[in-house]
Design a protein around this motif. Structure first.
Motif, short mmCIF file in Angstrom:
data_model
loop_
_atom_site.label_atom_id
_atom_site.label_comp_id
_atom_site.label_asym_id
_atom_site.label_seq_id
_atom_site.Cartn_x
_atom_site.Cartn_y
_atom_site.Cartn_z
N GLY A 46 0.82 -1.21 0.00
CA GLY A 46 0.00 0.00 0.00
C GLY A 46 0.85 1.26 0.00
O GLY A 46 0.53 2.24 -0.67
N LEU A 47 1.97 1.22 0.72
CA LEU A 47 2.86 2.38 0.75
C LEU A 47 3.53 2.60 -0.60
O LEU A 47 3.71 3.75 -1.04
CB LEU A 47 3.94 2.19 1.83
CG LEU A 47 3.44 2.16 3.27
CD1 LEU A 47 4.57 1.80 4.21
CD2 LEU A 47 2.86 3.52 3.64
N SER A 48 3.91 1.53 -1.25
CA SER A 48 4.61 1.68 -2.53
C SER A 48 3.67 1.96 -3.70
O SER A 48 4.12 2.39 -4.76
CB SER A 48 5.46 0.45 -2.83
OG SER A 48 4.64 -0.67 -3.00
N THR A 49 2.38 1.73 -3.54
CA THR A 49 1.45 1.95 -4.65
C THR A 49 0.57 3.18 -4.47
O THR A 49 -0.23 3.49 -5.35
CB THR A 49 0.54 0.72 -4.84
OG1 THR A 49 -0.22 0.52 -3.64
CG2 THR A 49 1.34 -0.51 -5.17
N ARG A 50 0.71 3.87 -3.36
CA ARG A 50 -0.25 4.96 -3.10
C ARG A 50 -0.13 6.14 -4.07
O ARG A 50 -1.08 6.89 -4.22
CB ARG A 50 -0.13 5.43 -1.66
CG ARG A 50 1.15 6.11 -1.30
CD ARG A 50 1.12 6.55 0.13
NE ARG A 50 2.47 6.90 0.56
CZ ARG A 50 2.83 6.99 1.79
NH1 ARG A 50 1.96 6.78 2.75
NH2 ARG A 50 4.06 7.30 2.09
N GLU A 51 1.02 6.31 -4.70
CA GLU A 51 1.16 7.44 -5.64
C GLU A 51 0.96 7.02 -7.08
O GLU A 51 1.15 7.83 -7.99
CB GLU A 51 2.52 8.10 -5.43
CG GLU A 51 2.61 8.76 -4.06
CD GLU A 51 3.89 9.54 -3.87
OE1 GLU A 51 4.52 9.90 -4.88
OE2 GLU A 51 4.23 9.81 -2.72
N MET A 52 0.57 5.79 -7.31
CA MET A 52 0.30 5.30 -8.66
C MET A 52 -1.08 5.77 -9.11
O MET A 52 -1.92 6.14 -8.29
CB MET A 52 0.33 3.77 -8.70
CG MET A 52 1.66 3.14 -8.45
SD MET A 52 1.47 1.33 -8.55
CE MET A 52 3.14 0.83 -8.38
N THR A 53 -1.30 5.71 -10.39
CA THR A 53 -2.65 5.99 -10.89
C THR A 53 -3.55 4.83 -10.48
O THR A 53 -3.07 3.75 -10.11
CB THR A 53 -2.65 6.11 -12.42
OG1 THR A 53 -2.24 4.86 -12.98
CG2 THR A 53 -1.72 7.22 -12.90
N ALA A 54 -4.84 5.04 -10.55
CA ALA A 54 -5.78 4.02 -10.10
C ALA A 54 -5.59 2.71 -10.86
O ALA A 54 -5.59 1.63 -10.26
CB ALA A 54 -7.21 4.52 -10.25
N GLY A 55 -5.42 2.78 -12.16
CA GLY A 55 -5.26 1.57 -12.97
C GLY A 55 -3.96 0.85 -12.66
O GLY A 55 -3.93 -0.38 -12.53
N ALA A 56 -2.86 1.59 -12.53
CA ALA A 56 -1.57 0.98 -12.23
C ALA A 56 -1.60 0.36 -10.83
O ALA A 56 -1.05 -0.73 -10.60
CB ALA A 56 -0.45 2.02 -12.33
N ARG A 57 -2.22 1.06 -9.89
CA ARG A 57 -2.32 0.52 -8.52
C ARG A 57 -3.14 -0.76 -8.52
O ARG A 57 -2.78 -1.75 -7.88
CB ARG A 57 -2.94 1.57 -7.60
CG ARG A 57 -3.00 1.09 -6.18
CD ARG A 57 -3.53 2.12 -5.23
NE ARG A 57 -3.40 1.57 -3.88
CZ ARG A 57 -3.51 2.26 -2.79
NH1 ARG A 57 -3.76 3.55 -2.84
NH2 ARG A 57 -3.37 1.69 -1.62
N HIS A 58 -4.26 -0.74 -9.24
CA HIS A 58 -5.10 -1.93 -9.32
C HIS A 58 -4.31 -3.10 -9.90
O HIS A 58 -4.37 -4.22 -9.38
CB HIS A 58 -6.33 -1.63 -10.19
CG HIS A 58 -7.25 -2.79 -10.36
ND1 HIS A 58 -8.20 -3.14 -9.43
CD2 HIS A 58 -7.34 -3.71 -11.36
CE1 HIS A 58 -8.85 -4.21 -9.85
NE2 HIS A 58 -8.35 -4.57 -11.02
N ASP A 59 -3.57 -2.86 -10.97
CA ASP A 59 -2.76 -3.92 -11.59
C ASP A 59 -1.69 -4.44 -10.63
O ASP A 59 -1.46 -5.65 -10.53
CB ASP A 59 -2.11 -3.42 -12.89
CG ASP A 59 -3.11 -3.24 -14.02
OD1 ASP A 59 -4.23 -3.79 -13.92
OD2 ASP A 59 -2.76 -2.55 -15.00
N ALA A 60 -1.01 -3.53 -9.93
CA ALA A 60 0.06 -3.94 -9.02
C ALA A 60 -0.50 -4.77 -7.86
O ALA A 60 0.06 -5.81 -7.49
CB ALA A 60 0.79 -2.71 -8.48
N LEU A 61 -1.60 -4.32 -7.28
CA LEU A 61 -2.20 -5.06 -6.16
C LEU A 61 -2.77 -6.40 -6.64
O LEU A 61 -2.65 -7.41 -5.95
CB LEU A 61 -3.27 -4.22 -5.47
CG LEU A 61 -2.73 -3.01 -4.70
CD1 LEU A 61 -3.88 -2.19 -4.14
CD2 LEU A 61 -1.77 -3.42 -3.60
#
Length: 168
Positions: A46-61
């Motif tokens: 969550g800390l490493s993905t919080r500054e990603m765009t919504a789509g990139a964060r969704h893909d990473a998680l």
């Protein structure tokens, strides 16, 4: 709904008794905390993905969740083999305990035990309304100083008249 064993201690004693896994039919030695195991890594993600765009964060998680599922699938054989060995060990211990108890009992007592009916309709945590009638008489809610001693109850278990008395 039942309380997982780790989170159970955050609840009142009455809830711990009513909603315990160990009193629910079919749960055995389950702890109910399996879904909690990946949280340490997921919090870090969550800390490493919080500054990603919504789509990139969704893909990473989503990728991280898939990885956790893959690790569980790959490790399931070893996990189940270990749990099977543990179950056999517990079965041997319980069988020895039951054999010792049976050896201490008389033949008449064992006959009574073998002919006892199992009440499949006995109250469980899932039948909450039936259990509310028994709250005041629950051995888990009584003051230990007021109860029968462990020695008296242990010897009473062997005595067939125990099953028809309200002493223990």
């Amino acid at each position: 709904m039942l309380l997982p064993k780790l989170h159970m201690h955050a609840h009142k004693e009455l809830c711990q008794i009513v909603y315990a896994f160990c009193y629910a039919r079919g749960f055995g030695l389950a702890h109910g905390e399996g879904v909690e195991t990946p949280w340490a890594e997921l919090n870090a993600a969550g800390l490493s993905t919080r500054e990603m765009t919504a789509g990139a964060r969704h893909d990473a998680l989503n990728s991280l969740f898939n990885y956790w599922n893959w690790r569980k699938t790959v490790g399931m054989g070893k996990f189940l083999a270990r749990k099977l060995r543990e179950a056999y060990r517990l079965q041997r211990r319980t069988t020895r305990y039951l054999s010792s108890l049976t050896a201490l009992a008389t033949a008449e007592t064992v006959t009574v035990w073998l002919h006892m009916d199992v009440d499949d309709e006995a109250p469980t945590p899932l039948t909450f309304r039936q259990k509310t009638k028994d709250y005041t008489t629950s051995v888990y809610l009584l003051n230990r100083a007021e109860g029968t001693s462990t020695v008296a109850c242990s010897s009473a278990v062997i005595d067939a008249t125990f099953w028809f008395s309200a002493e223990c």
